[in-house]
Design a protein around this motif. Structure first.
Motif, PDB file in Angstrom:
ATOM      1  N   MET A 102       0.820  -1.202   0.000  1.00 39.39           N
ATOM      2  CA  MET A 102       0.000   0.000   0.000  1.00 39.39           C
ATOM      3  C   MET A 102       0.860   1.261   0.000  1.00 39.39           C
ATOM      4  SD  MET A 102      -3.086  -1.214   2.571  1.00 39.39           S
ATOM      5  CE  MET A 102      -3.945   0.352   2.541  1.00 39.39           C
ATOM      6  N   ALA A 103       1.959   1.235   0.732  1.00 37.63           N
ATOM      7  CA  ALA A 103       2.847   2.406   0.757  1.00 37.63           C
ATOM      8  C   ALA A 103       3.390   2.680  -0.635  1.00 37.63           C
ATOM      9  CB  ALA A 103       3.985   2.185   1.751  1.00 37.63           C
ATOM     10  N   ASN A 104       3.768   1.637  -1.341  1.00 37.93           N
ATOM     11  CA  ASN A 104       4.302   1.827  -2.695  1.00 37.93           C
ATOM     12  C   ASN A 104       3.213   2.206  -3.692  1.00 37.93           C
ATOM     13  OD1 ASN A 104       7.233   1.331  -2.720  1.00 37.93           O
ATOM     14  ND2 ASN A 104       6.690  -0.671  -1.887  1.00 37.93           N
ATOM     15  N   ALA A 105       2.022   1.670  -3.505  1.00 41.43           N
ATOM     16  CA  ALA A 105       0.935   1.974  -4.434  1.00 41.43           C
ATOM     17  C   ALA A 105       0.440   3.406  -4.297  1.00 41.43           C
ATOM     18  CB  ALA A 105      -0.220   0.998  -4.212  1.00 41.43           C
ATOM     19  N   LEU A 106       0.509   3.946  -3.076  1.00 41.56           N
ATOM     20  CA  LEU A 106      -0.076   5.266  -2.813  1.00 41.56           C
ATOM     21  C   LEU A 106       0.934   6.411  -2.850  1.00 41.56           C
ATOM     22  CD1 LEU A 106      -2.505   4.258   0.092  1.00 41.56           C
ATOM     23  CD2 LEU A 106      -3.093   4.732  -2.299  1.00 41.56           C
ATOM     24  N   LYS A 107       2.204   6.115  -2.860  1.00 41.78           N
ATOM     25  CA  LYS A 107       3.191   7.189  -2.889  1.00 41.78           C
ATOM     26  C   LYS A 107       3.178   7.877  -4.252  1.00 41.78           C
ATOM     27  CE  LYS A 107       7.153   4.414  -4.413  1.00 41.78           C
ATOM     28  NZ  LYS A 107       8.471   3.857  -4.064  1.00 41.78           N
ATOM     29  N   THR A 108       3.611   9.136  -4.265  1.00 39.63           N
ATOM     30  CA  THR A 108       3.687   9.912  -5.502  1.00 39.63           C
ATOM     31  C   THR A 108       5.026  10.633  -5.522  1.00 39.63           C
ATOM     32  OG1 THR A 108       2.756  11.938  -4.546  1.00 39.63           O
ATOM     33  CG2 THR A 108       1.190  10.301  -5.385  1.00 39.63           C
ATOM     34  N   ASP A 109       5.236  11.454  -6.520  1.00 42.27           N
ATOM     35  CA  ASP A 109       6.464  12.247  -6.571  1.00 42.27           C
ATOM     36  C   ASP A 109       6.514  13.264  -5.448  1.00 42.27           C
ATOM     37  OD1 ASP A 109       7.270  10.878  -8.804  1.00 42.27           O
ATOM     38  OD2 ASP A 109       6.531  12.377 -10.226  1.00 42.27           O
ATOM     39  N   GLU A 110       5.356  13.628  -4.895  1.00 44.22           N
ATOM     40  CA  GLU A 110       5.300  14.640  -3.848  1.00 44.22           C
ATOM     41  C   GLU A 110       5.104  14.047  -2.453  1.00 44.22           C
ATOM     42  OE1 GLU A 110       3.238  14.899  -6.627  1.00 44.22           O
ATOM     43  OE2 GLU A 110       4.731  16.184  -7.618  1.00 44.22           O
ATOM     44  N   VAL A 111       4.599  12.829  -2.371  1.00 44.39           N
ATOM     45  CA  VAL A 111       4.255  12.229  -1.085  1.00 44.39           C
ATOM     46  C   VAL A 111       4.924  10.868  -0.944  1.00 44.39           C
ATOM     47  CG1 VAL A 111       2.378  11.439   0.408  1.00 44.39           C
ATOM     48  CG2 VAL A 111       2.027  13.413  -1.089  1.00 44.39           C
ATOM     49  N   PHE A 112       5.687  10.690   0.140  1.00 42.33           N
ATOM     50  CA  PHE A 112       6.302   9.401   0.412  1.00 42.33           C
ATOM     51  C   PHE A 112       5.236   8.423   0.916  1.00 42.33           C
ATOM     52  CE2 PHE A 112       9.918  12.302   0.925  1.00 42.33           C
ATOM     53  CZ  PHE A 112      10.872  11.675   0.130  1.00 42.33           C
ATOM     54  N   GLY A 113       5.565   7.133   0.840  1.00 40.87           N
ATOM     55  CA  GLY A 113       4.605   6.135   1.290  1.00 40.87           C
ATOM     56  C   GLY A 113       4.506   6.029   2.797  1.00 40.87           C
ATOM     57  N   LEU A 114       5.658   5.846   3.468  1.00 38.66           N
ATOM     58  CA  LEU A 114       5.653   5.512   4.892  1.00 38.66           C
ATOM     59  C   LEU A 114       6.858   6.129   5.586  1.00 38.66           C
ATOM     60  CD1 LEU A 114       4.811   3.720   7.398  1.00 38.66           C
ATOM     61  CD2 LEU A 114       6.194   1.902   6.360  1.00 38.66           C
ATOM     62  N   GLU A 115       6.638   6.713   6.747  1.00 35.56           N
ATOM     63  CA  GLU A 115       7.710   7.184   7.638  1.00 35.56           C
ATOM     64  C   GLU A 115       7.784   6.245   8.827  1.00 35.56           C
ATOM     65  OE1 GLU A 115      10.347  10.471   9.320  1.00 35.56           O
ATOM     66  OE2 GLU A 115       9.987   9.427   7.429  1.00 35.56           O
ATOM     67  N   ILE A 116       8.978   5.698   9.094  1.00 35.82           N
ATOM     68  CA  ILE A 116       9.177   4.772  10.211  1.00 35.82           C
ATOM     69  C   ILE A 116      10.262   5.325  11.123  1.00 35.82           C
ATOM     70  CG2 ILE A 116       8.486   2.789   8.821  1.00 35.82           C
ATOM     71  CD1 ILE A 116      11.466   2.035   8.612  1.00 35.82           C
ATOM     72  N   PRO A 117      10.462   4.708  12.286  1.00 36.68           N
ATOM     73  CA  PRO A 117      11.539   5.168  13.164  1.00 36.68           C
ATOM     74  C   PRO A 117      12.897   5.057  12.479  1.00 36.68           C
ATOM     75  CG  PRO A 117      10.092   3.637  14.317  1.00 36.68           C
ATOM     76  CD  PRO A 117       9.694   3.599  12.886  1.00 36.68           C
ATOM     77  N   GLY A 118      13.771   6.014  12.742  1.00 36.51           N
ATOM     78  CA  GLY A 118      15.141   5.894  12.281  1.00 36.51           C
ATOM     79  C   GLY A 118      15.833   4.780  13.056  1.00 36.51           C
ATOM     80  N   PHE A 119      16.934   4.281  12.517  1.00 32.19           N
ATOM     81  CA  PHE A 119      17.609   3.151  13.159  1.00 32.19           C
ATOM     82  C   PHE A 119      18.085   3.487  14.567  1.00 32.19           C
ATOM     83  CE2 PHE A 119      18.152   2.262   8.570  1.00 32.19           C
ATOM     84  CZ  PHE A 119      17.441   1.071   8.524  1.00 32.19           C
ATOM     85  N   GLY A 120      18.432   4.738  14.811  1.00 31.36           N
ATOM     86  CA  GLY A 120      18.860   5.127  16.152  1.00 31.36           C
ATOM     87  C   GLY A 120      17.758   5.008  17.185  1.00 31.36           C
TER      88      GLY A 120
END
Length: 484
Positions: A225-243
């Motif tokens: 779903m994140a890949n299907a809904l992302k666009t050039d202006e909107v990323f699919g998903l924001e997750i925690p950084g590795f830190g």
């Protein structure tokens, strides 16, 4: 190539950190809103917190031109009573205003004690506590996070509340919370709130536009779903950084593997196929472009979602307050859900349960005074006292007490589905880890090494297990779990 990638990632991470420090922040210094970074966080020990973790709850120092906060009840004449000193971290205007008012109302009742609560900036907290312990000048009770309890009890810092409070207070606690504040059959903390560290926020309007009728339940659905809904202006998903994965994924680790990275006796690592699956999940998120190459903000900040930069964001429950108050137009189209699991079972642990508690100093001269105030504050007969705090923060926190949770749910009403989601996640979340932070950080490095292609999965798992075993040996951990 591996070293080149590491250097590039380090450079980008430092650049992001500099941007965050010099730009706008999620703190609320004078905004009148609760800080968006209000989660409690793990610390390595009572005296040596790991500075990579948000132990100060994101609270900023007030700008020089901003007026110093003045307690509106200062100078009030209260009925005579023995003075009891409490300390709290200063965690946003809502927090300070609520507890100043609570202390004021308690003092007016003339119960034989007069509470004086001091609010201390998070940046100065550890130094103040350490100095007070060294000079035997600790307040009667003070705020700490759940993960402090086991080590604090082991070191003799905290006293038990059982002899000073009615057992009804403890009986009203939710089972998971009672477990978190109890050691050896004694209750060493009075909890104030629960915050799930991982909640899925999603744009209902964008899902509808993509012909999706519900949020994802499995890891694969989230990726697709994140890949299907992302666009050039909107990323699919924001997750925690590795830190931040070291602490934010504790619950996710337990839900996916059934255990943590070391065994119950703390004498051997448990880096098994469950950790393999998690590492490969993060790798697929990056390999497919479902997430941006670098986090758009610090993990405790909901800004990327609030500004419309992502379709989905995984953040803590505290983000609700900021979304409602700062991004109301986005909030109108926001859905709140349990973070997807590998198999789609949303009744398993997905989040670490953080939060804040009052602990009783073991050398307190008047423990009865602090116990009386806290009994009054969390009374099941008057659930609105502490319950009002959850109203003030838009129900972004869950109550540790059944009676107060029920009262808060009534105030939220039927239209606030997100309240049920937060309470549900909290009810079976994972307590904060008690083992040393270096072990959590090493697990986060495992996820990073695999996801970013620094190491292949088999060697990364083997090296992680070896490193954890070395940490166990170096720190003489076998048989030292302070909870036992």
């Amino acid at each position: 190539m591996k070293n080149t990638k590491r250097l590039l990632a380090l450079f980008l991470a430092l650049a992001l950190m500099l941007a965050v420090l010099t730009g706008c922040s999620g703190g609320d210094s004078g905004s009148g809103k609760e800080s968006s970074a209000s989660a409690s966080a793990p610390e390595e020990s009572e005296s040596a917190p790991d500075e990579s973790e948000p132990a100060d709850s994101g609270e900023e120092e007030a700008p020089e031109d901003e007026p110093i906060h003045v307690n509106p009840y200062e100078g009030t004449e209260y009925p005579e009573g023995e003075e009891i000193v409490l300390w709290s971290q200063s965690m946003g205007d809502i927090w300070v205003d609520f507890f100043e008012k609570s202390v004021h109302e308690y003092n007016l009742e003339g119960r034989g004690y007069t509470i004086r609560e001091e609010f201390i900036a998070g940046s100065a907290w550890d130094e103040r506590i350490a100095a007070a312990r060294a000079s035997d000048t600790c307040p009667t009770a003070y705020i700490q996070s759940y993960n402090h309890i086991p080590t604090g009890v082991k070191e003799g810092y905290y006293g038990a509340f059982d002899d000073y409070m009615d057992s009804a207070v403890f009986d009203d606690m939710l089972p998971i919370v009672k477990e978190m504040v109890s050691i050896g059959g004694k209750t060493y903390a009075i909890p104030l709130l629960c915050e799930p560290s991982m909640v899925l926020y999603y744009r209902k309007d964008l899902l509808q536009k993509g012909n999706y009728t519900q949020p994802p339940k499995t890891w694969q659905e989230l990726i697709d779903m994140a890949n299907a809904l992302k666009t050039d202006e909107v990323f699919g998903l924001e997750i925690p950084g590795f830190g931040d994965m070291g602490w934010s994924t504790w619950g996710m680790q337990f839900g996916n593997t059934g255990h943590g990275p070391i065994n119950d006796n703390w004498d051997a690592p448990l880096i098994d196929d469950g950790y393999r699956d998690m590492a490969l999940f993060f790798k697929e998120l990056y390999d497919t472009g479902a997430v941006p190459e670098q986090p758009l903000a610090g993990y405790t900040d909901i800004k990327p979602f609030g500004q419309g930069d992502v379709v989905f964001q995984i953040c803590g429950s505290w983000a609700v307050t900021d979304l409602i108050n700062t991004y109301p137009e986005v909030w109108e189209n926001t859905g709140v859900a349990v973070v997807p699991t590998q198999d789609g079972n949303l009744d398993k642990t997905t989040a670490t349960i953080g939060g804040w508690v009052y602990v009783l100093d073991s050398k307190a001269e008047k423990p009865e005074g602090a116990a009386d105030y806290l009994s009054w504050l969390v009374s099941s007969e008057n659930p609105e006292r502490l319950g009002q705090y959850y109203v003030d923060v838009e129900f972004a926190k869950a109550s540790p007490f059944a009676s107060i949770a029920a009262w808060a749910a009534e105030q939220a009403g039927d239209g606030a589905e997100y309240v049920d989601v937060i309470n549900r996640i909290s009810s079976y979340g994972q307590p904060e880890a008690a083992y040393p932070w270096d072990i959590s950080a090493r697990v986060a490095s495992l996820f990073e090494d695999v996801a970013m292609g620094y190491d292949d999965i088999d060697n990364a798992l083997k090296t992680c297990a070896e490193d954890i075993q070395q940490l166990i040996d170096d720190n003489n951990l076998p048989g030292t779990d302070p909870r036992k």
